[in-house]
Design an enzyme around this catalytic site. Structure first.
Site, short mmCIF file in Angstrom:
data_model
loop_
_atom_site.label_atom_id
_atom_site.label_comp_id
_atom_site.label_asym_id
_atom_site.label_seq_id
_atom_site.Cartn_x
_atom_site.Cartn_y
_atom_site.Cartn_z
N TYR A 157 -24.80 -22.58 -36.35
CA TYR A 157 -24.30 -21.38 -37.03
C TYR A 157 -23.23 -20.70 -35.90
O TYR A 157 -22.23 -20.37 -36.52
CB TYR A 157 -25.49 -20.40 -37.03
CG TYR A 157 -25.13 -19.17 -37.99
CD1 TYR A 157 -24.81 -19.01 -39.24
CD2 TYR A 157 -25.18 -17.98 -37.57
CE1 TYR A 157 -24.35 -17.83 -39.85
CE2 TYR A 157 -24.77 -16.61 -37.90
CZ TYR A 157 -24.55 -16.69 -39.41
OH TYR A 157 -24.05 -15.58 -39.85
N LYS A 161 -19.43 -20.17 -36.77
CA LYS A 161 -18.54 -18.30 -36.55
C LYS A 161 -17.54 -18.54 -35.46
O LYS A 161 -16.72 -17.81 -35.73
CB LYS A 161 -19.75 -17.71 -36.64
CG LYS A 161 -20.54 -17.47 -37.86
CD LYS A 161 -20.07 -17.05 -38.87
CE LYS A 161 -20.90 -16.72 -40.22
NZ LYS A 161 -20.31 -16.49 -41.42
N1 LIG Z 1 -27.61 -11.07 -43.00
C1 LIG Z 1 -27.29 -11.30 -41.78
O1 LIG Z 1 -28.28 -10.99 -40.93
C2 LIG Z 1 -26.00 -11.51 -41.45
C3 LIG Z 1 -25.30 -11.00 -40.07
C4 LIG Z 1 -24.11 -11.58 -39.64
C5 LIG Z 1 -23.29 -12.05 -40.46
N2 LIG Z 1 -23.97 -12.48 -41.79
C6 LIG Z 1 -22.81 -13.15 -42.45
O2 LIG Z 1 -22.47 -12.22 -43.87
C7 LIG Z 1 -22.10 -13.12 -44.78
C8 LIG Z 1 -22.93 -12.64 -46.02
O3 LIG Z 1 -24.28 -13.01 -45.89
P1 LIG Z 1 -25.47 -12.08 -46.55
O4 LIG Z 1 -26.16 -11.58 -45.64
O5 LIG Z 1 -24.82 -11.51 -47.85
O6 LIG Z 1 -26.21 -13.49 -47.26
P2 LIG Z 1 -26.83 -13.98 -48.48
O7 LIG Z 1 -27.35 -12.45 -49.55
O8 LIG Z 1 -27.56 -14.74 -48.26
O9 LIG Z 1 -25.47 -14.24 -49.36
C9 LIG Z 1 -24.50 -15.42 -49.30
C10 LIG Z 1 -24.16 -15.64 -50.36
O10 LIG Z 1 -23.20 -16.67 -50.28
C11 LIG Z 1 -23.13 -17.84 -51.48
N3 LIG Z 1 -22.98 -19.08 -50.96
C12 LIG Z 1 -23.68 -20.06 -50.05
N4 LIG Z 1 -22.98 -21.12 -50.14
C13 LIG Z 1 -21.98 -21.26 -51.04
C14 LIG Z 1 -21.06 -22.13 -51.52
N5 LIG Z 1 -21.20 -23.29 -50.79
N6 LIG Z 1 -20.15 -21.68 -52.44
C15 LIG Z 1 -20.09 -20.37 -53.09
N7 LIG Z 1 -21.17 -19.43 -52.30
C16 LIG Z 1 -21.89 -19.80 -51.54
C17 LIG Z 1 -24.56 -17.61 -51.79
O11 LIG Z 1 -24.61 -17.77 -53.24
P3 LIG Z 1 -25.23 -19.21 -53.91
O12 LIG Z 1 -26.22 -19.83 -53.15
O13 LIG Z 1 -25.28 -18.97 -55.26
O14 LIG Z 1 -23.93 -20.06 -53.70
C18 LIG Z 1 -25.04 -16.02 -51.63
O15 LIG Z 1 -24.54 -15.58 -52.80
C19 LIG Z 1 -22.27 -14.66 -44.37
O16 LIG Z 1 -21.09 -15.15 -44.04
C20 LIG Z 1 -23.23 -14.50 -43.05
O17 LIG Z 1 -23.03 -15.41 -42.11
C21 LIG Z 1 -24.83 -12.39 -42.06
#
Ligand SMILES: NC(=O)c1ccc[n+]([C@@H]2O[C@H](COP(=O)([O-])OP(=O)(O)OC[C@H]3O[C@@H](n4cnc5c(N)ncnc54)[C@H](OP(=O)(O)O)[C@@H]3O)[C@@H](O)[C@H]2O)c1
Length: 244
Positions: A157, A161
């Site tokens: 991961y 990133k």
């Molecule tokens: N949550 C945390 O703690 C955290 C912390 C720091 C950074 N982030 C970053 O924030 C961003 C958003 O994360 P989140 O927390 O909102 O996660 P989330 O709720 O799991 O949402 C991630 C989304 O990405 C979509 N996705 C995954 N693979 C995909 C693909 N191949 N094509 C199109 N869509 C895809 C998923 O939809 P489908 O599965 O339907 O495709 C889902 O809607 C990510 O980049 C993550 O790395 C998250």
């Protein structure tokens, strides 16, 4: 300093069926902007679209796998064709697969890099000509604290990133002259179903450990809207956002 009015701003948002992507879509729609909702699964995107329309907003649902080059190119071409323009690309889609490198599978490694690094490259590349046609625009990628610091279990991961941060920094310098602002948001933990744990499990973890803190998806969305609203002469290239 005059903030930009986001009314009618067309923003392609990846990961719009959940978490940060959904929150950005909803926040943008309340300003009169038009979010284009991209993700692999139609149902959660339709749910986001319903939230948007219940609030009086407009959106476009375009299911696509952002690791698929042809599908990404088709999304951007279709948005430009149907809505006449693209003002921003918000790259929030991501996956979190964790575990020690010694037993990490090649499949999990490949899918992590494909989703978190190659997909933003594909989306940014597809967005650039459309943004340039408008005389400028914004590309905003969502990285992570793990994009600046390595942690045990997070090797793949973190690699994706860290790579994303480098990609965005290089791209920023390439397209600034075209009026395209490239920004990276670097959040700490967010209360979403990301990384295989539900929001309920994360709330429980917080209840059991007063030291554990999370941002809300809406906090990250607010930071992204701040970037989009900045006037033409101001540009935040990197925005670090931690739970407090
Ligand atoms: N949550 C945390 O703690 C955290 C912390 C720091 C950074 N982030 C970053 O924030 C961003 C958003 O994360 P989140 O927390 O909102 O996660 P989330 O709720 O799991 O949402 C991630 C989304 O990405 C979509 N996705 C995954 N693979 C995909 C693909 N191949 N094509 C199109 N869509 C895809 C998923 O939809 P489908 O599965 O339907 O495709 C889902 O809607 C990510 O980049 C993550 O790395 C998250």
């Amino acid at each position: 300093m005059t903030e930009r009015d986001l009314a009618e701003t067309v923003a392609v948002i990846t990961g719009a069926g959940s978490g940060v992507g959904r929150a950005v879509a909803m926040a943008l729609a309340t300003t009169g902007g038009i979010p284009v909702l991209v993700g692999r699964t139609r149902e959660p995107l339709a749910e986001t679209a319903a939230f948007v329309s219940n609030g009086g907003g407009q959106s476009l649902v375009l299911p696509a796998d952002v690791t698929d080059e042809a599908a990404v190119d088709a999304v951007f071409a279709r948005v430009a064709g149907e809505l006449g323009r693209i003002d921003a690309a918000i790259l929030a889609a991501g996956i979190g697969r964790y575990g020690p490198i010694e037993s990490f599978t090649r499949t999990d490694w490949d899918e992590t890099l494909a989703t978190n690094l190659t997909a933003p490259f594909l989306c940014a590349r597809a967005a650039i000509p459309h943004l340039r046609n408008r005389g400028g625009g914004a590309i905003v990628a969502v990285s992570s604290g793990a994009g600046k610091q390595g942690y045990p279990q997070l090797g793949a991961y973190s690699a994706s990133k860290f790579g994303l941060m480098g990609l965005m920094q290089g791209l920023a310098a390439e397209v600034a002259a075209d009026g395209i602002k490239v920004s990276t948001v670097v959040p700490g933990s967010i209360l979403t179903p990301f990384g295989g744990r539900s929001v309920e499990e994360k709330r429980e973890a917080m209840a059991n450990d007063p030291g554990k803190k999370y941002l809300e998806a809406e906090d990250v969305a607010a930071a992204i809207l701040f970037l989009l609203r900045q006037p033409p002469h101001a540009w935040t290239q990197e925005l670090n956002l931690w739970p407090f």
